[in-house]
Design a protein around this motif. Structure first.
Motif, mmCIF file in Angstrom:
data_model
loop_
_atom_site.group_PDB
_atom_site.id
_atom_site.type_symbol
_atom_site.label_atom_id
_atom_site.label_comp_id
_atom_site.label_asym_id
_atom_site.label_seq_id
_atom_site.Cartn_x
_atom_site.Cartn_y
_atom_site.Cartn_z
ATOM 1 N N VAL A 233 0.866 -1.181 0.000
ATOM 2 C CA VAL A 233 0.000 0.000 0.000
ATOM 3 C C VAL A 233 0.905 1.234 0.000
ATOM 4 C CG1 VAL A 233 -1.781 1.286 1.221
ATOM 5 C CG2 VAL A 233 -1.803 -1.218 1.290
ATOM 6 N N PRO A 234 0.896 2.052 -1.085
ATOM 7 C CA PRO A 234 0.095 1.886 -2.302
ATOM 8 C C PRO A 234 0.577 0.695 -3.128
ATOM 9 C CG PRO A 234 1.658 3.665 -2.580
ATOM 10 C CD PRO A 234 1.758 3.256 -1.139
ATOM 11 N N ARG A 235 -0.251 0.272 -4.048
ATOM 12 C CA ARG A 235 0.000 -0.918 -4.832
ATOM 13 C C ARG A 235 1.301 -0.812 -5.622
ATOM 14 N NH1 ARG A 235 -0.694 -6.240 -4.927
ATOM 15 N NH2 ARG A 235 -0.559 -7.078 -7.047
ATOM 16 N N GLN A 236 2.111 -1.872 -5.576
ATOM 17 C CA GLN A 236 3.326 -1.962 -6.372
ATOM 18 C C GLN A 236 3.422 -3.347 -6.989
ATOM 19 O OE1 GLN A 236 7.114 -0.260 -4.808
ATOM 20 N NE2 GLN A 236 5.971 -0.075 -2.898
ATOM 21 N N GLN A 237 4.011 -3.431 -8.150
ATOM 22 C CA GLN A 237 4.264 -4.710 -8.773
ATOM 23 C C GLN A 237 5.473 -5.378 -8.102
ATOM 24 O OE1 GLN A 237 2.343 -6.280 -11.078
ATOM 25 N NE2 GLN A 237 0.954 -4.536 -10.717
ATOM 26 N N PRO A 238 5.528 -6.711 -8.105
ATOM 27 C CA PRO A 238 6.670 -7.415 -7.507
ATOM 28 C C PRO A 238 8.020 -6.933 -8.027
ATOM 29 C CG PRO A 238 4.916 -8.971 -7.935
ATOM 30 C CD PRO A 238 4.478 -7.662 -8.538
ATOM 31 N N GLN A 239 8.119 -6.614 -9.309
ATOM 32 C CA GLN A 239 9.391 -6.151 -9.862
ATOM 33 C C GLN A 239 9.837 -4.851 -9.201
ATOM 34 O OE1 GLN A 239 11.345 -7.836 -12.278
ATOM 35 N NE2 GLN A 239 12.846 -6.340 -11.535
ATOM 36 N N ALA A 240 8.877 -3.996 -8.864
ATOM 37 C CA ALA A 240 9.226 -2.726 -8.229
ATOM 38 C C ALA A 240 9.791 -2.961 -6.833
ATOM 39 C CB ALA A 240 7.998 -1.817 -8.162
ATOM 40 N N ILE A 241 9.236 -3.929 -6.101
ATOM 41 C CA ILE A 241 9.752 -4.249 -4.759
ATOM 42 C C ILE A 241 11.149 -4.842 -4.890
ATOM 43 C CG2 ILE A 241 9.342 -5.566 -2.651
ATOM 44 C CD1 ILE A 241 6.359 -5.579 -3.403
ATOM 45 N N HIS A 242 11.331 -5.728 -5.855
ATOM 46 C CA HIS A 242 12.654 -6.293 -6.142
ATOM 47 C C HIS A 242 13.669 -5.179 -6.376
ATOM 48 C CE1 HIS A 242 15.668 -7.295 -9.248
ATOM 49 N NE2 HIS A 242 15.786 -8.470 -8.637
ATOM 50 N N ASP A 243 13.310 -4.215 -7.217
ATOM 51 C CA ASP A 243 14.236 -3.151 -7.581
ATOM 52 C C ASP A 243 14.590 -2.292 -6.372
ATOM 53 O OD1 ASP A 243 14.073 -4.144 -10.143
ATOM 54 O OD2 ASP A 243 12.764 -2.539 -10.896
ATOM 55 N N ARG A 244 13.649 -2.089 -5.486
ATOM 56 C CA ARG A 244 13.927 -1.304 -4.275
ATOM 57 C C ARG A 244 14.943 -2.032 -3.390
ATOM 58 N NH1 ARG A 244 8.402 -0.300 -1.389
ATOM 59 N NH2 ARG A 244 9.735 0.928 0.038
ATOM 60 N N LEU A 245 14.778 -3.331 -3.212
ATOM 61 C CA LEU A 245 15.700 -4.100 -2.374
ATOM 62 C C LEU A 245 17.094 -4.170 -2.997
ATOM 63 C CD1 LEU A 245 13.298 -6.984 -1.289
ATOM 64 C CD2 LEU A 245 14.240 -5.200 0.192
ATOM 65 N N VAL A 246 17.137 -4.331 -4.307
ATOM 66 C CA VAL A 246 18.432 -4.400 -4.995
ATOM 67 C C VAL A 246 19.142 -3.053 -4.938
ATOM 68 C CG1 VAL A 246 19.519 -4.657 -7.257
ATOM 69 C CG2 VAL A 246 17.813 -6.322 -6.491
ATOM 70 N N ALA A 247 18.390 -1.972 -5.021
ATOM 71 C CA ALA A 247 18.993 -0.634 -5.050
ATOM 72 C C ALA A 247 19.817 -0.356 -3.796
ATOM 73 C CB ALA A 247 17.911 0.432 -5.213
ATOM 74 N N VAL A 248 19.405 -0.913 -2.667
ATOM 75 C CA VAL A 248 20.133 -0.618 -1.428
ATOM 76 C C VAL A 248 21.463 -1.366 -1.364
ATOM 77 C CG1 VAL A 248 17.978 -0.183 -0.205
ATOM 78 C CG2 VAL A 248 19.035 -2.438 -0.017
ATOM 79 N N LYS A 249 21.635 -2.403 -2.223
ATOM 80 C CA LYS A 249 22.891 -3.154 -2.256
ATOM 81 C C LYS A 249 23.697 -2.910 -3.529
ATOM 82 C CE LYS A 249 24.424 -5.342 0.216
ATOM 83 N NZ LYS A 249 25.383 -4.919 1.299
ATOM 84 N N GLY A 250 23.081 -2.301 -4.536
ATOM 85 C CA GLY A 250 23.821 -1.946 -5.740
ATOM 86 C C GLY A 250 23.952 -3.033 -6.773
ATOM 87 N N ASP A 251 23.627 -4.287 -6.417
ATOM 88 C CA ASP A 251 23.769 -5.407 -7.353
ATOM 89 C C ASP A 251 22.805 -6.507 -6.917
ATOM 90 O OD1 ASP A 251 24.638 -7.771 -8.760
ATOM 91 O OD2 ASP A 251 26.574 -6.804 -9.089
ATOM 92 N N ALA A 252 22.052 -7.046 -7.865
ATOM 93 C CA ALA A 252 21.071 -8.084 -7.555
ATOM 94 C C ALA A 252 21.720 -9.332 -6.965
ATOM 95 C CB ALA A 252 20.279 -8.451 -8.812
ATOM 96 N N LYS A 253 22.973 -9.581 -7.307
ATOM 97 C CA LYS A 253 23.646 -10.771 -6.817
ATOM 98 C C LYS A 253 24.045 -10.654 -5.345
ATOM 99 C CE LYS A 253 25.385 -12.549 -11.214
ATOM 100 N NZ LYS A 253 24.583 -13.776 -11.123
ATOM 101 N N ASN A 254 23.895 -9.475 -4.769
ATOM 102 C CA ASN A 254 24.260 -9.271 -3.371
ATOM 103 C C ASN A 254 23.060 -9.334 -2.436
ATOM 104 O OD1 ASN A 254 26.889 -8.975 -4.196
ATOM 105 N ND2 ASN A 254 26.890 -6.737 -4.070
ATOM 106 N N VAL A 255 21.924 -9.816 -2.964
ATOM 107 C CA VAL A 255 20.702 -9.943 -2.169
ATOM 108 C C VAL A 255 20.130 -11.340 -2.336
ATOM 109 C CG1 VAL A 255 18.384 -9.029 -1.718
ATOM 110 C CG2 VAL A 255 20.180 -7.493 -2.560
ATOM 111 N N VAL A 256 19.796 -11.986 -1.223
ATOM 112 C CA VAL A 256 19.081 -13.261 -1.252
ATOM 113 C C VAL A 256 17.702 -13.035 -0.639
ATOM 114 C CG1 VAL A 256 18.977 -15.621 -0.358
ATOM 115 C CG2 VAL A 256 21.156 -14.670 -1.126
#
Length: 325
Positions: A233-256
């Protein structure tokens, strides 16, 4: 499986977290010598529960250029160009709605304590820290108290540190989630655990209540659990949540990312669960980099979900390279 036996299995599986220089084992007594390049250890120890060669006898170079002190002596890494996982930052986000009573009990009495003990038993890892929050991002501050009162983390921070002499007690306290201070209405807006983690790691919370938690040289592990679905809330697509989590680490491979929810609508070991369609889609966005894992609440045994997720953590640790902003 009783706690002691499961913890032993989890500890064995988690050895992959620090196996950053050994060669692959084959579930035998010994594996092949480490082959991790300049930071490799002298001997890779054989077969953990995933059939991978760990290397407590000479670990490869870490993300900050430090070789581990294995029994057979690993050599140092390559400084800033080294890779590997020696620090882990873990965030648990738990849906605290009334229908989650059984799941919360399991997390409090089995999963949290055993996971903490498994991390403490890892040879070679330098340290870990862990934070807990519920599934409401308003506010998205880490929890420093449980239902019974203040958890008194020895770190003096809003998270737990592996240096604590009472890490099990701290986990047990924090897992007894207190959320009477949330601003969510409890009308499906308090069931967004992954979104809550993203908010906790972004401003303003990352600059205020949760400041200092994330480390540039640490692998980020997110565990999100709900018996309904991720409902931002507000509505977000799963990809947007993924991108937010990845942004804080700088690389998708650094997040599990480990998502726990119902694979279908069911009456399972922990009572009823709705199909967590968006949670599964969110896991899929991480799975593209082999960093996502989904565990079905209908199957029960949350401890097995964490055990299975260690395969993704293992690979992420091997490939981890800090991104300096």
């Amino acid at each position: 499986m009783e706690l002691r036996a499961w913890c032993a299995a989890l500890c064995a599986g988690t050895m992959g977290l620090v196996g950053c220089g050994g060669g692959a084992g084959t579930n035998q007594d010994s594996g092949s010598p480490g082959a991790g390049g300049p930071g490799a250890g002298g001997h890779g120890q054989g077969g953990d529960v995933f059939g991978q060669g760990g290397n407590i006898f000479g670990q490869g170079g870490g993300s900050i250029g430090n070789g581990a002190n294995g029994a057979s002596g690993g050599t140092g890494g390559n400084g800033p160009n080294g890779s590997g996982c020696q620090h882990v930052d873990v965030v648990f986000a738990l849906d605290n709605s009334s229908s989650m009573r059984e799941e919360k009990q399991s997390m409090r009495e089995v999963v949290f304590p055993a996971f903490a003990q498994a991390l403490l038993d890892i040879s070679g890892i330098q340290d870990f820290r862990a934070a807990v929050l519920d599934a409401c991002p308003r506010p998205a501050n880490f929890h420093t108290r449980g239902v019974g009162g203040d958890c008194s983390f020895q770190s003096g921070k809003s998270w737990m540190e592996s240096s604590s002499t009472d890490i099990l007690g701290e986990f047990e306290c924090a897992a007894d989630v207190y959320s009477n201070d949330v601003e969510c209405s409890s009308n499906n807006d308090d069931e967004q655990p992954a979104s809550s983690v993203a908010a906790a790691l972004e401003p303003p919370f990352s600059n205020e209540e949760n400041a200092g938690f994330l480390r540039e040289d640490a692998l980020l592990v997110v565990v999100a659990i709900t018996d309904e679905d991720e409902q931002p809330v507000p509505r977000q697509q799963p990809q947007a949540i993924h991108d937010r989590l990845v942004a804080v680490k700088g690389d998708a491979k650094n997040v599990v990312f480990l998502g726990i929810g119902g694979k279908t609508d069911c009456e399972g070991a922990y009572g009823s669960a709705d199909e967590a369609e968006d949670m599964q889609r969110l896991v899929d966005t991480f799975a593209a980099d082999n960093r996502g894992f989904f565990w079905d609440l209908c199957e029960g045994r949350l401890e097995d979900g964490l055990t299975n997720a260690l395969t993704a953590i293992e690979e992420a640790c091997e490939e981890f390279v800090p991104v300096v902003n």
